[in-house]
Design a protein around this motif. Structure first.
Motif, PDB file in Angstrom:
ATOM      1  N   ARG A 248     -12.920  81.030 -49.055  1.00  0.00           N
ATOM      2  CA  ARG A 248     -13.958  81.957 -49.527  1.00  0.00           C
ATOM      3  C   ARG A 248     -14.942  82.290 -48.416  1.00  0.00           C
ATOM      4  O   ARG A 248     -15.370  83.437 -48.270  1.00  0.00           O
ATOM      5  N   ARG A 249     -15.308  81.273 -47.631  1.00  0.00           N
ATOM      6  CA  ARG A 249     -16.256  81.529 -46.559  1.00  0.00           C
ATOM      7  C   ARG A 249     -15.650  82.455 -45.517  1.00  0.00           C
ATOM      8  O   ARG A 249     -16.310  83.369 -45.005  1.00  0.00           O
ATOM      9  N   SER A 250     -14.395  82.237 -45.184  1.00  0.00           N
ATOM     10  CA  SER A 250     -13.735  83.085 -44.192  1.00  0.00           C
ATOM     11  C   SER A 250     -13.624  84.519 -44.686  1.00  0.00           C
ATOM     12  O   SER A 250     -13.837  85.471 -43.932  1.00  0.00           O
ATOM     13  N   ALA A 251     -13.288  84.673 -45.957  1.00  0.00           N
ATOM     14  CA  ALA A 251     -13.176  86.014 -46.539  1.00  0.00           C
ATOM     15  C   ALA A 251     -14.524  86.722 -46.524  1.00  0.00           C
ATOM     16  O   ALA A 251     -14.615  87.921 -46.244  1.00  0.00           O
ATOM     17  N   PHE A 252     -15.577  85.990 -46.822  1.00  0.00           N
ATOM     18  CA  PHE A 252     -16.919  86.579 -46.815  1.00  0.00           C
ATOM     19  C   PHE A 252     -17.325  86.996 -45.400  1.00  0.00           C
ATOM     20  O   PHE A 252     -17.855  88.095 -45.191  1.00  0.00           O
ATOM     21  N   ASP A 253     -17.102  86.130 -44.425  1.00  0.00           N
ATOM     22  CA  ASP A 253     -17.485  86.447 -43.049  1.00  0.00           C
ATOM     23  C   ASP A 253     -16.703  87.652 -42.517  1.00  0.00           C
ATOM     24  O   ASP A 253     -17.234  88.448 -41.751  1.00  0.00           O
ATOM     25  N   ALA A 254     -15.443  87.783 -42.939  1.00  0.00           N
ATOM     26  CA  ALA A 254     -14.607  88.887 -42.456  1.00  0.00           C
ATOM     27  C   ALA A 254     -15.012  90.220 -43.076  1.00  0.00           C
ATOM     28  O   ALA A 254     -14.970  91.265 -42.413  1.00  0.00           O
ATOM     29  N   ASP A 255     -15.415  90.198 -44.342  1.00  0.00           N
ATOM     30  CA  ASP A 255     -15.752  91.442 -45.041  1.00  0.00           C
ATOM     31  C   ASP A 255     -16.778  91.157 -46.138  1.00  0.00           C
ATOM     32  O   ASP A 255     -16.423  91.043 -47.315  1.00  0.00           O
ATOM     33  N   PRO A 256     -18.052  91.034 -45.768  1.00  0.00           N
ATOM     34  CA  PRO A 256     -19.070  90.680 -46.764  1.00  0.00           C
ATOM     35  C   PRO A 256     -19.127  91.645 -47.943  1.00  0.00           C
ATOM     36  O   PRO A 256     -19.207  91.220 -49.094  1.00  0.00           O
ATOM     37  N   GLU A 257     -19.093  92.933 -47.671  1.00  0.00           N
ATOM     38  CA  GLU A 257     -19.193  93.910 -48.752  1.00  0.00           C
ATOM     39  C   GLU A 257     -17.986  93.830 -49.688  1.00  0.00           C
ATOM     40  O   GLU A 257     -18.125  93.886 -50.911  1.00  0.00           O
ATOM     41  N   GLY A 258     -16.803  93.709 -49.106  1.00  0.00           N
ATOM     42  CA  GLY A 258     -15.600  93.612 -49.930  1.00  0.00           C
ATOM     43  C   GLY A 258     -15.588  92.335 -50.762  1.00  0.00           C
ATOM     44  O   GLY A 258     -15.212  92.353 -51.937  1.00  0.00           O
ATOM     45  N   PHE A 259     -16.015  91.237 -50.149  1.00  0.00           N
ATOM     46  CA  PHE A 259     -16.056  89.960 -50.875  1.00  0.00           C
ATOM     47  C   PHE A 259     -17.062  90.029 -52.015  1.00  0.00           C
ATOM     48  O   PHE A 259     -16.781  89.584 -53.135  1.00  0.00           O
ATOM     49  N   ARG A 260     -18.234  90.588 -51.751  1.00  0.00           N
ATOM     50  CA  ARG A 260     -19.243  90.712 -52.800  1.00  0.00           C
ATOM     51  C   ARG A 260     -18.754  91.612 -53.933  1.00  0.00           C
ATOM     52  O   ARG A 260     -19.052  91.364 -55.106  1.00  0.00           O
ATOM     53  N   ALA A 261     -18.002  92.643 -53.571  1.00  0.00           N
ATOM     54  CA  ALA A 261     -17.478  93.550 -54.602  1.00  0.00           C
ATOM     55  C   ALA A 261     -16.535  92.812 -55.555  1.00  0.00           C
ATOM     56  O   ALA A 261     -16.505  93.090 -56.759  1.00  0.00           O
ATOM     57  N   GLU A 262     -15.770  91.856 -55.017  1.00  0.00           N
ATOM     58  CA  GLU A 262     -14.849  91.084 -55.858  1.00  0.00           C
ATOM     59  C   GLU A 262     -15.590  90.271 -56.905  1.00  0.00           C
ATOM     60  O   GLU A 262     -15.063  90.011 -57.989  1.00  0.00           O
ATOM     61  N   TYR A 263     -16.804  89.864 -56.589  1.00  0.00           N
ATOM     62  CA  TYR A 263     -17.574  89.001 -57.493  1.00  0.00           C
ATOM     63  C   TYR A 263     -18.642  89.757 -58.277  1.00  0.00           C
ATOM     64  O   TYR A 263     -19.375  89.139 -59.052  1.00  0.00           O
TER      65      TYR A 263
END
Length: 372
Positions: A248-263
């Motif tokens: 999860r941390r790696s996914a967030f660091d790679a694409d914060p906006e995309g990761f936030r959109a998932e949640y």
């Protein structure tokens, strides 16, 4: 009892700083989603309960470095509901509650003025360890007060924190004089500044949230007692959880906006749950049997004063409201008892056996003939 780490990666940087994730989030301009935090149920519960009912008295989160305590605190702001404020008031006064307004807003209301209002999200306001007293409480222009007879006040951190979250990282390292200021403001919900015979006051209602590493020193007993809830956290030891945290941390660091959109849908659901719980809270009842249980546990643990009773009642009613219950159950009390009481226990030197909150809870429950 301790709970596990959130989403901190076990990197050297994490090992060096308890707020490493906070720094990473600032670099991306985004906060890690609260609902993406892995495990840490007790910490998340304590933060959410305070968001629903600030009267609980805030929360202290204690844990080793690298456990992402700061990340969880900062993430909370994103799931908080908006509230109505007076648009041009530096303290964000509530437009529909005269008793909680600053002097200027009250005067405007009394003069018949329609105050301009807007919806505004709650914020996490940081109190840096190196902040001066004037930066915290605000400052008065004494020269102008003497020359022109007018009070010119420059608001400080406590003004920004009114109706928001006041966050102190490494709270155990705060200077004593700043601790005294916080204790006074928290006790009165008001900040009073006095300089050379000139005084100014304004509302200072805030949810006090602190984080600390116990290895770096203890907290002053007076401030520890002021926190409604205390939660201890530690690192993750389960392989699957550690993998999930890193992913999860790696996914967030790679694409914060995309990761936030998932949640975002989960974030919105939690936001709605907090709003609904706030509305339900006044109607939640706490029966005589549960009241006797709460009082009995505090007596059994020899907790000084009545703050333990009051805080445990508030926390239990708030948890019931959050879970959609109309009555506080024995089980509800059990789930918040440790975080409301453990930091209030009297630790005597050379005491052979430490008091245990849950043992006392079950002893009293059995004496009263209550089912868990």
């Amino acid at each position: 009892m301790t709970d596990h780490n959130t989403h901190a990666e076990t990197t050297p940087r994490d090992a060096q700083s308890s707020d490493a994730h906070g720094h990473e989030e600032e670099s991306t301009g985004q906060t890690f989603p609260f609902t993406a935090v892995v495990d840490q149920e007790a910490m998340k519960r304590a933060l959410v309960l305070n968001a629903i009912n600030p009267a609980i008295g805030g929360v202290l989160i204690r844990g080793e470095r690298g456990t992402a305590k700061s990340t969880a605190v900062r993430a909370l702001a994103d799931v908080l509901p908006t509230r109505e404020v007076v648009t041009d008031c530096p303290y964000g006064c509530p437009p529909d509650d005269r008793d909680r307004m600053c002097e200027e807003c009250r005067e405007r209301v009394d003069a018949g003025e329609d105050l301009p209002t807007e919806s505004r999200k709650m914020r996490v306001v940081d109190l840096p360890l190196n902040a001066s007293e004037d930066r915290v409480v605000g400052s008065i222009d004494l020269e102008r007060a003497v020359r022109e007879g007018e009070r010119e006040f420059e608001p400080g951190i406590l003004a920004d924190a009114n109706r928001n979250i006041l966050y102190v990282d490494e709270v155990n390292l705060l200077d004593d004089h700043i601790v005294d200021v916080l204790l006074d403001a928290a006790a009165m919900d008001e900040n009073i500044v006095e300089r050379e015979g000139v005084s100014f006051r304004h509302p200072a209602e805030f949810i006090l949230v602190g984080t600390m590493n116990p290895e770096e020193g203890d907290l002053r007993p007076q401030l520890l007692d002021r926190f409604g809830l205390v939660v201890d956290v530690e690192g993750v030891n389960e392989v699957d959880d550690r993998v999930e945290i890193s992913q999860r941390r790696s996914a967030f660091d790679a694409d914060p906006e995309g990761f936030r959109a998932e949640y975002e849908s989960r974030q919105a659901d939690l936001r709605d749950d907090i709003v609904a719980a706030t509305r339900r809270l006044p109607d939640v009842s706490l029966g005589d049997d549960v009241a006797r249980l709460i009082a009995g546990v505090n007596i059994e643990l020899d907790v000084d004063g009545h703050r333990g009773d009051i805080t445990l009642r508030r926390a239990a009613r708030t948890l019931a409201a959050f879970e959609g219950e109309s009555d506080v159950s024995v089980r509800t009390v059990r789930r918040v008892a440790r975080m409301a009481l453990e930091h209030r226990l009297q630790r005597l030197p050379f005491e052979e056996e430490e008091q245990d909150v849950m043992s006392a809870f079950h002893d009293v429950r059995r004496e009263l003939g209550l089912e868990d």
